[in-house]
Design an enzyme around this catalytic site. Structure first.
Site, short mmCIF file in Angstrom:
data_model
loop_
_atom_site.label_atom_id
_atom_site.label_comp_id
_atom_site.label_asym_id
_atom_site.label_seq_id
_atom_site.Cartn_x
_atom_site.Cartn_y
_atom_site.Cartn_z
N ASP A 437 0.93 -1.32 -0.13
CA ASP A 437 0.19 -0.06 0.03
C ASP A 437 0.94 1.32 -0.02
O ASP A 437 2.04 1.21 0.11
CB ASP A 437 -1.02 -0.21 1.11
CG ASP A 437 -2.27 1.00 1.42
OD1 ASP A 437 -2.35 1.47 0.32
OD2 ASP A 437 -2.47 1.28 2.22
N GLU A 440 2.64 5.10 -3.91
CA GLU A 440 2.65 6.08 -4.89
C GLU A 440 4.12 6.70 -4.93
O GLU A 440 4.55 7.26 -6.08
CB GLU A 440 1.66 6.95 -4.81
CG GLU A 440 0.40 6.27 -5.18
CD GLU A 440 -0.16 5.37 -4.07
OE1 GLU A 440 0.18 5.48 -2.91
OE2 GLU A 440 -0.64 4.32 -4.35
N ASP A 513 -8.55 3.32 -3.18
CA ASP A 513 -9.97 3.80 -2.34
C ASP A 513 -11.22 4.13 -3.00
O ASP A 513 -11.54 5.50 -3.12
CB ASP A 513 -9.39 4.80 -1.22
CG ASP A 513 -8.21 4.26 -0.45
OD1 ASP A 513 -8.27 2.94 -0.31
OD2 ASP A 513 -7.68 5.40 0.19
O1 MIG Z 1 -4.07 5.94 4.61
O2 MIG Z 1 -3.85 0.58 5.34
O3 MIG Z 1 -5.80 1.99 0.05
O4 MIG Z 1 -7.04 -0.32 1.17
O5 MIG Z 1 -7.17 -0.20 3.93
C1 MIG Z 1 -4.69 4.77 4.26
C2 MIG Z 1 -5.06 1.30 5.60
C3 MIG Z 1 -3.94 3.29 4.27
C4 MIG Z 1 -5.05 3.06 1.95
C5 MIG Z 1 -5.48 1.72 1.16
C6 MIG Z 1 -6.46 1.00 1.96
C7 MIG Z 1 -6.16 0.59 3.38
C8 MIG Z 1 -5.69 1.67 3.95
N1 MIG Z 1 -4.55 2.50 3.47
#
Ligand code: MIG
Length: 830
Positions: A437, A440, A513
């Site tokens: 996650d 980016e 998201d």
């Molecule tokens: O700032 O890990 O897209 O799927 O549940 C949010 C928490 C961070 C973004 C991800 C999402 C995930 C969430 N993350």
């Protein structure tokens, strides 16, 4: 340029996260290829264009043209792929690409010719023409049809006054031309009239048409008068595409730095363009078969009792499920590679118990490493200088979940090896997959890294402007390679949010998201189709929508679409109500179960489709325009697609709908999957679709393998393989693939690929089977369900011998027979 080193103590004291960012307007010398041509003096603000061609020389399969100061290289990559590169000062960058691992493709022949006006570099299928007087480049097929043509000569800006270095290409856009591809853009399928950019961005609750999102896939397919071709701009800087938005006659693409380097990919079929793009950037490896089951995720399931309860519920309610996810709360203070011992006192034991019950455990990992001298990952990274630095050599710091963090430079091969090794303990504890996650990369408050962060870029150094779009891809590459090494011959399973072209070699992806809304259900369907045709077939959405609350109806419709999402995972944000298949009452639980069961029945078909992608480069989801590109209305048909080439999926995307209009592509009949009713292709139909049903069609002539319903993929060994066969009066081929499901033995030919050919007439139906590969399944027999016979069968011959069993022909015109698995030919006779 040697990096200046600061004393370590100094670096430690400094919290550089508060620093003012270096303006993006400053020209970054390292990103410029023309270091030996410094820009002096003030020039008028205008772009520079290629002039008339003065000279040409050949180096093997490369032809270098020059106008006396700038050069263009035309390289024959394959019979159907030609690469174009521009060097404004005739200095080409060293060959390096994260997207294209190798340019070794077969070229049958190529030659070079010249007439009064043009040079031509030609292969068997395509010619690249270079206009001598204006340096315009065009591509022509063997019928002398111009397919792609410069509107302006390639051009660039490099004056300080522009605030940077930019490279541009402007092509003609034809009146009927349509454009597709470009990764995860949440916009209409046909990109004509849009202006889009690539800059990986964390976009919580993104909106329709929002741009850019999480991924950068600078590849598009053009379709004009039934001829398709592709353009892949292999440039990792921020890239831009104008699909005739500004000017109806122009298509432009450009980059905020780097080299203008693009591949022309010949068609004329869209399918071939995608296959050839995949031949450049790679296909997805076969995933472990469990990764194709249903996955349940939430931010977050904790503590352990909650996870166990979730698992028990699936089994108790008999809803199939293969994987459960742990989001960030499983970690100790969000430190990667640690466990919160309060919530998970004995992770190994828990994961073992889950695994005994058929559940794989997947955990999240973020790139931000907490600045904490008592934390071994930070200490190792610090000691080895693995973290990214700013241009003035301070560490790049930013706040994410753990608080103050530093970030590994995944573009450094040494860092990738280190990072990959960190998964050893997680694998030992039993973790089966890793979810990447925030790559980016995302930084709270600032969005992402400042532009001046330095990256190793595999030795080809650059600033964040150059490395930003590949950061996430290199993170998941490190993860994949690390898991592969640790797990030996077992297939890794990874998911990533960010990516660049070629990321499919290392990972599946999800669309980030999204929102629990009907509009997002449609956007998700579009994004998955688009990702699939952009080379990233293993994609899925957060089923139900990440933020917001879906109604039960919306959730169920999303599960239905999810059956045909290559990656099928329900996920939801922490501030939403519980979101499991049983959260909306008994009636909807039963429907959700029915559809998740459908996913499991179709698993052997789904798995075979992945094989076709891996081996041949076919996309998994195909919008209707790919099946029938000569039908102009299909360019705007975006609410139906096929999964593989046999099953047409028409998801219900409207609230309250009880039926929907479907278009069945031409070239044969289609069977309604549920009723076996035969419908004519090439026309629209209105199909009933109450909430417990979704229109699905199977192409006449298909052979669809089906498993009995299992609660998870390896629950039991199949004792008899079942195939559904759909009558056709035209010859139709089907493939079926099987192997161990979890190893790389298929790379040593330990797999079985079966090809079935079905062909019928008014009095008979013939099914032939041929087999390739070394894998032997345990079962000995097949059950064949032959559907839609237009006659009452009197006799069945298996390899010439009369079938001894009963021929029961039921009201829905299905005939069930049992055969040994090795038959060569079956004939069903009137
Ligand atoms: O700032 O890990 O897209 O799927 O549940 C949010 C928490 C961070 C973004 C991800 C999402 C995930 C969430 N993350």
């Amino acid at each position: 340029m040697e990096e200046a080193r600061r004393p370590e103590e100094e670096l430690d004291k400094k919290d550089t996260s508060e620093h003012i960012e270096v303006s993006t307007d400053e020209l970054d010398q390292e990103d410029i290829q023309h270091v030996n041509n410094p820009i002096v003096g003030i020039k008028p603000i205008e772009k520079e264009f290629l002039g008339a061609v003065k000279e040409v020389r050949q180096e093997n399969n490369k032809f270098i043209f020059t106008d006396g100061s700038a050069s263009v290289e035309i390289r024959v990559v394959s019979d159907e792929i030609i690469r174009v590169r521009l060097a404004p000062h005739s200095v080409f960058l060293e060959e390096f690409s994260y997207a294209v691992p190798s340019l070794d493709q077969k070229v049958a022949v190529f030659n070079f010719t010249e007439d009064e006006t043009h040079y031509a570099v030609s292969t068997n299928t395509v010619s690249c023409l270079i206009n001598k007087s204006n340096f315009h480049i065009s591509f022509r097929d063997n019928d002398s049809k111009i397919i792609n043509e410069d509107y302006l000569a390639m051009h660039w800006e490099e004056n300080d006054q522009f605030g940077g270095y930019y490279v541009y290409c402007t092509k003609k856009c034809y009146p009927e031309e349509a454009y597709f591809g470009l990764g995860d853009k949440p916009t209409d399928l046909n990109l004509r009239g849009k202006r889009l950019q690539n800059w990986n961005s964390d976009t919580y609750s993104f909106a329709k048409h929002q741009d850019p999102l999480y991924r950068s896939i600078p590849f598009f397919i053009s379709l004009n008068e039934n001829i398709a071709h592709g353009i892949f701009l292999d440039n990792t800087f921020k890239t831009h595409f104008d699909f005739a938005q500004e000017d109806n006659n122009k298509l432009s693409f450009w980059a905020d730095g780097g080299e203008l380097q693009y591949y022309y990919i010949h068609g004329p079929n869209m399918m071939d363009v995608v296959k050839r793009y995949n031949s450049l950037t790679g296909t997805h490896k076969l995933p472990p078969i469990w990764a194709l089951g249903y996955h349940q995720c939430r931010w977050s399931y904790y503590p352990e009792s909650k996870v166990k309860d979730l698992a028990d519920n699936f089994r108790k309610r008999k809803i199939p499920c293969d994987a459960l996810y742990l989001d960030i709360d499983y970690m100790d203070g969000y430190r990667c590679f640690t466990w919160n011992k309060k919530y998970f006192p004995n992770p190994k034991k828990m994961i073992k118990e889950l695994s005994d019950d058929g559940f794989k455990t997947v955990v999240i990992i973020d790139p931000g490493i907490k600045v904490d001298d008592n934390y071994w990952v930070f200490k190792e990274g610090k000691e080895n200088k693995y973290f990214c630095r700013r241009s003035d050599d301070y560490f790049m710091e930013g706040h994410v979940w753990p608080g103050r963090c530093q970030f590994p430079d995944f573009t450094n091969p040494e860092v990738r090896t280190w990072w990959g090794g960190l998964f050893k303990e997680l694998v030992e504890v039993g973790v089966a997959g890793v979810w990447n996650d925030m790559n980016e990369p995302a930084v709270f408050g600032k969005g992402t890294f400042p532009d001046d962060v330095r990256h190793n870029y595999d030795g080809f150094r650059g600033s964040h402007r150059k490395a930003h779009n590949v950061y996430g891809m290199q993170m998941v590459r490190a993860t994949y390679d690390g898991l592969k090494k640790i797990q030996k011959n077992k297939r890794p399973f990874t998911i990533t949010r960010a990516g660049y072209a070629g990321v499919q070699r290392y990972s599946s992806c999800w669309t980030g998201d999204n929102v629990a809304s009907w509009e997002h259900l449609k956007i998700g369907s579009l994004q998955m189709q688009r990702l699939s045709m952009s080379g990233l077939p293993f994609a899925g959405t957060d089923i139900g929508g990440f933020s917001g609350e879906p109604t039960g109806e919306l959730f169920t419709r999303w599960i239905q679409l999810g059956v045909f999402s290559p990656f099928m995972r329900a996920h939801s944000a922490g501030d939403t109500a519980e979101r499991e298949p049983w959260s909306f009452g008994q009636e909807l639980e039963d429907i959700n179960r029915k559809f998740i069961e459908l996913r499991y029945k179709l698993l052997p078909y789904i798995y075979s489709t992945f094989w076709e992608h891996h081996r041949y480069g076919f996309p998994i989801l195909r919008p209707v325009v790919m099946l029938e590109q000569d039908n102009p209305t299909n360019r705007y048909r975006e609410d139906e697609f096929t999964f593989g080439d046999k099953i047409l999926v028409c998801p219900v995307l409207e609230e309250g709908a009880t039926s929907r209009k479907v278009y069945l592509p031409g070239g044969g009949n289609w069977f309604n999957y549920w009723t076996h009713e035969v419908l004519e292709g090439g026309t629209e139909h209105v199909i009933d679709a109450p909430l417990d049903s979704m229109p699905i069609f199977v192409k006449a002539g298909s052979v669809i393998p089906e498993y009995p319903v299992m609660q998870y993929t390896s629950e039991f060994e199949v004792e008899e393989m079942m195939f559904q066969i759909f009558y056709s009066d035209q010859e139709v081929n089907s493939f079926y693939f099987e192997d161990h499901g979890d190893t790389f033995a298929y790379e040593q030919d330990i797999y079985m690929e079966k090809k079935f050919v079905v062909n019928g007439d008014k009095k008979s139906l013939t099914i032939t089977q041929s087999i390739e590969g070394l894998f032997t399944p345990r079962y000995e027999t097949y059950e064949l369900k032959i559907n839609g016979l237009p006659f009452k069968p009197s006799k069945v011959l298996i390899d010439g011998k009369t079938y001894a069993g009963d021929l029961i022909f039921d009201e829905v015109k299905s005939l069930v027979i049992k055969t040994p698995k090795h038959f060569k030919q079956i004939q069903v006779v009137k």
